[in-house]
Design a protein around this motif. Structure first.
Motif, PDB file in Angstrom:
ATOM      1  N   GLU A  90       7.511  -4.196  -7.297  1.00 30.31           N
ATOM      2  CA  GLU A  90       7.183  -2.845  -6.345  1.00 30.31           C
ATOM      3  C   GLU A  90       6.635  -3.251  -4.924  1.00 30.31           C
ATOM      4  OE1 GLU A  90       5.413   1.555  -7.192  1.00 30.31           O
ATOM      5  OE2 GLU A  90       4.186  -0.127  -7.531  1.00 30.31           O
ATOM      6  N   ARG A  91       5.654  -4.077  -5.060  1.00 33.75           N
ATOM      7  CA  ARG A  91       4.775  -4.722  -3.921  1.00 33.75           C
ATOM      8  C   ARG A  91       5.986  -5.403  -3.109  1.00 33.75           C
ATOM      9  NH1 ARG A  91       0.941  -6.205  -7.297  1.00 33.75           N
ATOM     10  NH2 ARG A  91       1.717  -8.217  -7.647  1.00 33.75           N
ATOM     11  N   GLN A  92       6.930  -6.040  -3.476  1.00 33.48           N
ATOM     12  CA  GLN A  92       7.971  -6.758  -2.687  1.00 33.48           C
ATOM     13  C   GLN A  92       9.110  -5.589  -2.226  1.00 33.48           C
ATOM     14  OE1 GLN A  92      10.971  -8.844  -4.938  1.00 33.48           O
ATOM     15  NE2 GLN A  92      11.771 -10.030  -3.330  1.00 33.48           N
ATOM     16  N   LEU A  93       9.394  -4.676  -2.791  1.00 32.56           N
ATOM     17  CA  LEU A  93      10.203  -3.678  -2.401  1.00 32.56           C
ATOM     18  C   LEU A  93       9.509  -2.768  -1.310  1.00 32.56           C
ATOM     19  CD1 LEU A  93      13.113  -2.749  -2.790  1.00 32.56           C
ATOM     20  CD2 LEU A  93      12.154  -1.442  -4.679  1.00 32.56           C
ATOM     21  N   LEU A  94       8.226  -2.629  -1.561  1.00 32.94           N
ATOM     22  CA  LEU A  94       7.499  -1.776  -0.520  1.00 32.94           C
ATOM     23  C   LEU A  94       7.344  -2.548   0.974  1.00 32.94           C
ATOM     24  CD1 LEU A  94       4.695  -0.421  -2.959  1.00 32.94           C
ATOM     25  CD2 LEU A  94       6.538   0.856  -1.493  1.00 32.94           C
ATOM     26  N   ARG A  95       6.995  -3.652   0.935  1.00 30.87           N
ATOM     27  CA  ARG A  95       6.639  -4.660   1.954  1.00 30.87           C
ATOM     28  C   ARG A  95       8.188  -4.752   2.697  1.00 30.87           C
ATOM     29  NH1 ARG A  95       3.700  -7.915  -1.258  1.00 30.87           N
ATOM     30  NH2 ARG A  95       5.565  -9.284  -1.770  1.00 30.87           N
ATOM     31  N   PHE A  96       9.552  -4.817   1.946  1.00 31.57           N
ATOM     32  CA  PHE A  96      10.959  -4.827   2.319  1.00 31.57           C
ATOM     33  C   PHE A  96      10.878  -3.788   3.138  1.00 31.57           C
ATOM     34  CE2 PHE A  96      15.134  -4.333   1.953  1.00 31.57           C
ATOM     35  CZ  PHE A  96      15.581  -5.274   2.641  1.00 31.57           C
ATOM     36  N   CYS A  97      10.942  -2.651   2.528  1.00 34.63           N
ATOM     37  CA  CYS A  97      11.090  -1.406   3.227  1.00 34.63           C
ATOM     38  C   CYS A  97      10.467  -0.864   4.320  1.00 34.63           C
ATOM     39  CB  CYS A  97      10.968  -0.213   1.814  1.00 34.63           C
ATOM     40  SG  CYS A  97      12.421  -0.295   0.754  1.00 34.63           S
ATOM     41  N   ALA A  98       9.103  -1.314   4.170  1.00 35.32           N
ATOM     42  CA  ALA A  98       8.339  -0.850   5.506  1.00 35.32           C
ATOM     43  C   ALA A  98       8.709  -1.790   6.773  1.00 35.32           C
ATOM     44  CB  ALA A  98       6.888  -1.190   5.147  1.00 35.32           C
ATOM     45  N   ALA A  99       9.008  -2.944   6.395  1.00 37.37           N
ATOM     46  CA  ALA A  99       9.610  -4.039   7.359  1.00 37.37           C
ATOM     47  C   ALA A  99      11.024  -3.513   8.072  1.00 37.37           C
ATOM     48  CB  ALA A  99       9.630  -5.264   7.061  1.00 37.37           C
ATOM     49  N   ALA A 105      15.723  10.481   2.907  1.00 38.91           N
ATOM     50  CA  ALA A 105      14.178  10.894   3.477  1.00 38.91           C
ATOM     51  C   ALA A 105      14.114  10.844   4.942  1.00 38.91           C
ATOM     52  CB  ALA A 105      13.210   9.833   2.908  1.00 38.91           C
ATOM     53  N   ARG A 106      13.968  11.991   5.517  1.00 40.40           N
ATOM     54  CA  ARG A 106      13.877  12.005   7.179  1.00 40.40           C
ATOM     55  C   ARG A 106      12.758  11.396   7.404  1.00 40.40           C
ATOM     56  NH1 ARG A 106      15.067  18.235   8.427  1.00 40.40           N
ATOM     57  NH2 ARG A 106      15.866  18.539   6.356  1.00 40.40           N
ATOM     58  N   TRP A 107      11.659  11.411   6.823  1.00 37.44           N
ATOM     59  CA  TRP A 107      10.492  10.736   7.492  1.00 37.44           C
ATOM     60  C   TRP A 107      10.491   9.162   7.735  1.00 37.44           C
ATOM     61  CZ3 TRP A 107       8.700   7.017   4.295  1.00 37.44           C
ATOM     62  CH2 TRP A 107       9.006   7.096   2.531  1.00 37.44           C
ATOM     63  N   TYR A 108      11.612   8.661   6.854  1.00 37.48           N
ATOM     64  CA  TYR A 108      11.722   7.192   6.779  1.00 37.48           C
ATOM     65  C   TYR A 108      12.655   6.933   8.148  1.00 37.48           C
ATOM     66  CZ  TYR A 108      12.895   2.468   5.312  1.00 37.48           C
ATOM     67  OH  TYR A 108      13.056   1.078   5.386  1.00 37.48           O
ATOM     68  N   LEU A 126       4.830   3.823   0.004  1.00 43.40           N
ATOM     69  CA  LEU A 126       5.709   3.267   1.393  1.00 43.40           C
ATOM     70  C   LEU A 126       5.136   4.203   2.509  1.00 43.40           C
ATOM     71  CD1 LEU A 126       7.696   1.643   2.620  1.00 43.40           C
ATOM     72  CD2 LEU A 126       9.529   3.385   1.973  1.00 43.40           C
ATOM     73  N   ARG A 127       4.801   5.362   2.606  1.00 39.49           N
ATOM     74  CA  ARG A 127       4.363   6.236   3.674  1.00 39.49           C
ATOM     75  C   ARG A 127       2.834   5.627   4.164  1.00 39.49           C
ATOM     76  NH1 ARG A 127       5.297  11.802   1.397  1.00 39.49           N
ATOM     77  NH2 ARG A 127       7.415  11.765   1.279  1.00 39.49           N
ATOM     78  N   TRP A 180       2.044   3.558   7.414  1.00 37.71           N
ATOM     79  CA  TRP A 180       0.904   4.192   8.343  1.00 37.71           C
ATOM     80  C   TRP A 180      -0.054   3.162   8.560  1.00 37.71           C
ATOM     81  CZ3 TRP A 180      -4.369   4.909   7.815  1.00 37.71           C
ATOM     82  CH2 TRP A 180      -5.021   5.733   8.668  1.00 37.71           C
ATOM     83  N   PHE A 181      -0.546   2.407   7.678  1.00 36.37           N
ATOM     84  CA  PHE A 181      -1.455   1.214   7.833  1.00 36.37           C
ATOM     85  C   PHE A 181      -1.073   0.323   8.621  1.00 36.37           C
ATOM     86  CE2 PHE A 181      -3.945   2.652   3.630  1.00 36.37           C
ATOM     87  CZ  PHE A 181      -4.756   3.180   4.254  1.00 36.37           C
ATOM     88  N   SER A 182       0.373  -0.133   8.600  1.00 33.60           N
ATOM     89  CA  SER A 182       1.011  -1.168   9.597  1.00 33.60           C
ATOM     90  C   SER A 182       1.003  -0.674  10.833  1.00 33.60           C
ATOM     91  CB  SER A 182       2.183  -1.355   8.894  1.00 33.60           C
ATOM     92  OG  SER A 182       3.384  -0.551   9.224  1.00 33.60           O
TER      93      SER A 182
END
Length: 102
Positions: free
Chosen positions: A6-15, A46-49, A90-91, A95-97
């Motif tokens: 999950e952490r890997q996927l979250l980092r990947f999606c944010a990038a 997801a429009r927010w993404y 992910l949101r 936001w933090f990044s």
């Protein structure tokens, strides 16, 4: 879903939200097919993404037909992908990044 996955996927999606690369998505999908497909399915709506068109094209190239909502839910349950939790985390990560550091 495993917390490390999950952490890997979250980092990947944010990038990827900032710098989209279809090849990187395909490479990750080769490593983690179900989890990556679940993320693509969720984020393609997801429009927010953003990146709706690009993710929609990836989903189309990954599946013979767009799955019905019940099929997407079944796939998420199969691999332990909690859509609501993932979206929230992910949101938060995005936001933090983007938030200026004080």
């Amino acid at each position: 879903m495993d917390k490390a996955v999950e952490r890997q996927l979250l980092r990947f999606c944010a990038a990827q939200q900032a710098d989209f690369n279809p090849g990187a998505w395909r490479a990750l999908q080769a490593q983690r097919p179900q989890e990556t497909l679940c993320a693509m399915l969720m984020l393609s709506k997801a429009r927010w993404y953003g990146r709706l068109k690009e993710l929609g094209a990836l989903v189309q190239s990954s599946l013979p037909a767009e799955p019905a909502p019940s099929q997407a839910v079944a796939l998420a349950q199969q691999c332990g992908f909690d859509r609501a939790r993932f979206a929230e985390r992910l949101r938060e990560q995005m936001w933090f990044s983007q938030e200026p550091k004080r």
